[in-house]
Design a protein around this motif. Structure first.
Motif, short mmCIF file in Angstrom:
data_model
loop_
_atom_site.label_atom_id
_atom_site.label_comp_id
_atom_site.label_asym_id
_atom_site.label_seq_id
_atom_site.Cartn_x
_atom_site.Cartn_y
_atom_site.Cartn_z
N GLN A 68 0.81 -1.21 0.00
CA GLN A 68 0.00 0.00 0.00
C GLN A 68 0.85 1.27 0.00
OE1 GLN A 68 -3.38 -0.34 -0.32
NE2 GLN A 68 -2.86 -2.51 -0.47
N ASN A 69 2.11 1.13 0.39
CA ASN A 69 3.00 2.28 0.43
C ASN A 69 4.44 1.79 0.31
OD1 ASN A 69 3.70 1.39 3.17
ND2 ASN A 69 1.73 2.28 3.76
N VAL A 70 5.37 2.73 0.33
CA VAL A 70 6.78 2.39 0.16
C VAL A 70 7.29 1.52 1.30
CG1 VAL A 70 9.10 3.33 -0.13
CG2 VAL A 70 7.16 4.52 -1.13
N ALA A 71 6.81 1.79 2.50
CA ALA A 71 7.26 1.01 3.66
C ALA A 71 6.92 -0.47 3.50
CB ALA A 71 6.63 1.57 4.93
N ASP A 72 5.75 -0.76 2.94
CA ASP A 72 5.37 -2.16 2.71
C ASP A 72 6.32 -2.83 1.74
OD1 ASP A 72 3.24 -1.86 4.41
OD2 ASP A 72 1.77 -1.52 2.83
N ALA A 87 1.03 2.77 12.96
CA ALA A 87 0.32 2.01 11.93
C ALA A 87 -0.43 2.89 10.93
CB ALA A 87 -0.65 1.01 12.56
N ASN A 88 0.01 4.12 10.75
CA ASN A 88 -0.64 5.00 9.77
C ASN A 88 0.34 5.52 8.72
OD1 ASN A 88 0.88 6.82 11.23
ND2 ASN A 88 -0.85 8.04 11.95
N GLY A 89 1.57 5.02 8.76
CA GLY A 89 2.55 5.43 7.77
C GLY A 89 3.32 6.69 8.10
N LEU A 121 16.14 15.49 11.90
CA LEU A 121 16.45 14.08 12.17
C LEU A 121 15.25 13.30 12.70
CD1 LEU A 121 19.98 14.47 13.85
CD2 LEU A 121 19.42 14.17 11.43
N THR A 122 14.04 13.75 12.41
CA THR A 122 12.85 13.04 12.87
C THR A 122 12.46 11.90 11.94
OG1 THR A 122 11.46 14.66 11.73
CG2 THR A 122 11.93 15.05 14.07
N GLY A 123 13.16 11.73 10.85
CA GLY A 123 12.84 10.65 9.93
C GLY A 123 12.31 11.17 8.61
N THR A 124 11.90 10.25 7.77
CA THR A 124 11.42 10.57 6.42
C THR A 124 9.91 10.46 6.35
OG1 THR A 124 13.48 9.70 5.48
CG2 THR A 124 11.61 9.95 3.99
N GLU A 125 9.26 11.38 5.65
CA GLU A 125 7.82 11.32 5.45
C GLU A 125 7.52 10.34 4.32
OE1 GLU A 125 5.32 12.58 7.01
OE2 GLU A 125 6.22 14.04 8.35
N TRP A 126 7.50 9.06 4.64
CA TRP A 126 7.33 8.02 3.63
C TRP A 126 5.98 8.11 2.94
CZ3 TRP A 126 11.48 5.23 2.29
CH2 TRP A 126 12.54 5.13 3.21
N VAL A 127 4.95 8.58 3.64
CA VAL A 127 3.61 8.64 3.04
C VAL A 127 3.54 9.69 1.93
CG1 VAL A 127 2.43 7.79 5.07
CG2 VAL A 127 2.86 10.23 4.85
N GLN A 128 4.50 10.59 1.86
CA GLN A 128 4.50 11.61 0.82
C GLN A 128 5.16 11.13 -0.48
OE1 GLN A 128 6.00 15.38 2.14
NE2 GLN A 128 4.69 15.46 3.95
N ILE A 129 5.65 9.90 -0.48
CA ILE A 129 6.27 9.35 -1.68
C ILE A 129 5.26 8.43 -2.35
CG2 ILE A 129 8.21 8.02 -2.59
CD1 ILE A 129 9.75 8.74 -0.03
N PRO A 130 4.67 8.83 -3.48
CA PRO A 130 3.61 8.04 -4.11
C PRO A 130 4.13 6.73 -4.69
CG PRO A 130 4.23 9.87 -5.51
CD PRO A 130 4.97 10.06 -4.22
N LEU A 131 3.52 5.63 -4.28
CA LEU A 131 3.94 4.32 -4.75
C LEU A 131 3.71 4.15 -6.25
CD1 LEU A 131 5.09 1.62 -3.71
CD2 LEU A 131 2.74 0.84 -3.41
N HIS A 132 2.65 4.79 -6.77
CA HIS A 132 2.32 4.64 -8.19
C HIS A 132 3.36 5.26 -9.11
CE1 HIS A 132 -1.46 4.38 -5.95
NE2 HIS A 132 -1.92 3.64 -6.92
N GLN A 133 4.16 6.18 -8.58
CA GLN A 133 5.10 6.92 -9.42
C GLN A 133 6.52 6.37 -9.36
OE1 GLN A 133 2.66 8.42 -11.23
NE2 GLN A 133 4.13 10.06 -11.46
#
Length: 207
Positions: A68-72, A87-89, A121-133
């Motif tokens: 569903q996302n890059v993390a998966d 659990a919300n990405g 240094l809080t990490g990466t906003e993975w949910v902002q990276i669209p998996l479709h692209q």
């Protein structure tokens, strides 16, 4: 004389038949190019010649997963520990080489070669990276600070996005679920003149 002429004509006919319908001719074998990576040396190189432990995830690999996302997608990569506390990405942490709580500060994330790590240094906003692209993902395990500087102590995750090509096209998707979950996604890509473009918009909300 007739014998020689007949023999010549028969020989010519046989040669023409062989040329027109080669019995033993075989179609040229399909040539498979070697896997190419750019993350390990910051230049194009065959994966088998790279002196690093690199995993390449292609868009075909992503399509076969129920991600569903890059993390998966990254959860399937050997040597990576992906945790999501809420659990919300939003709070996904990707750990390479076992840095634990400091993994976000020691794993460099690149999108088309540009840093995606937060400056605090809080990490990466993975949910902002669209998996479709995503065209492919290259994961380099091991220190990459010499090439990439800080944040690359544990490794590098380089996400390469798709480039617009062909006639302009538009894709859309709407999904609804329990707890008032709703997801809307629209994207467009293509070539206009000498310009290639790729645009992706996505909204997701739930209670």
């Amino acid at each position: 004389m007739k014998r020689y002429v007949t023999g010549f004509l028969v020989t010519t006919f046989i040669l023409l038949e062989v040329i027109a319908n080669p019995v033993n001719a075989q179609a040229p074998a399909e040539i498979m190019m070697k896997e190419i990576v750019v993350t390990a040396t910051r230049d194009w190189a065959e994966q088998r010649r790279v002196p690093y432990n690199v995993t390449v995830i292609t868009r075909e690999d992503i399509a076969t997963q129920n991600a569903q996302n890059v993390a998966d997608v990254l959860r399937a990569v050997p040597g990576l520990v992906v945790s999501d506390l809420t659990a919300n990405g939003k709070s996904v942490q990707v750990d390479i080489r076992g840095f634990g709580e400091t993994a976000s500060a020691n794993t460099l994330v690149l999108v088309d070669g540009r840093r995606a790590n937060q400056v605090d240094l809080t990490g990466t906003e993975w949910v902002q990276i669209p998996l479709h692209q995503i065209e492919c993902i290259e994961v380099l395990r091991g220190g990459g600070s010499v090439l990439y500087g800080d944040n690359a102590v544990g490794g590098v995750v380089n996400i390469i996005t798709k480039k617009g090509e062909g006639k302009p096209s538009v894709q859309g998707e709407v999904a609804l679920g329990s707890y008032e979950m709703n997801t809307e996604h629209i994207s467009s890509s293509g070539t206009v003149g000498n310009t290639r473009y790729s645009i992706n918009l996505r909204h997701e909300d739930t209670e």
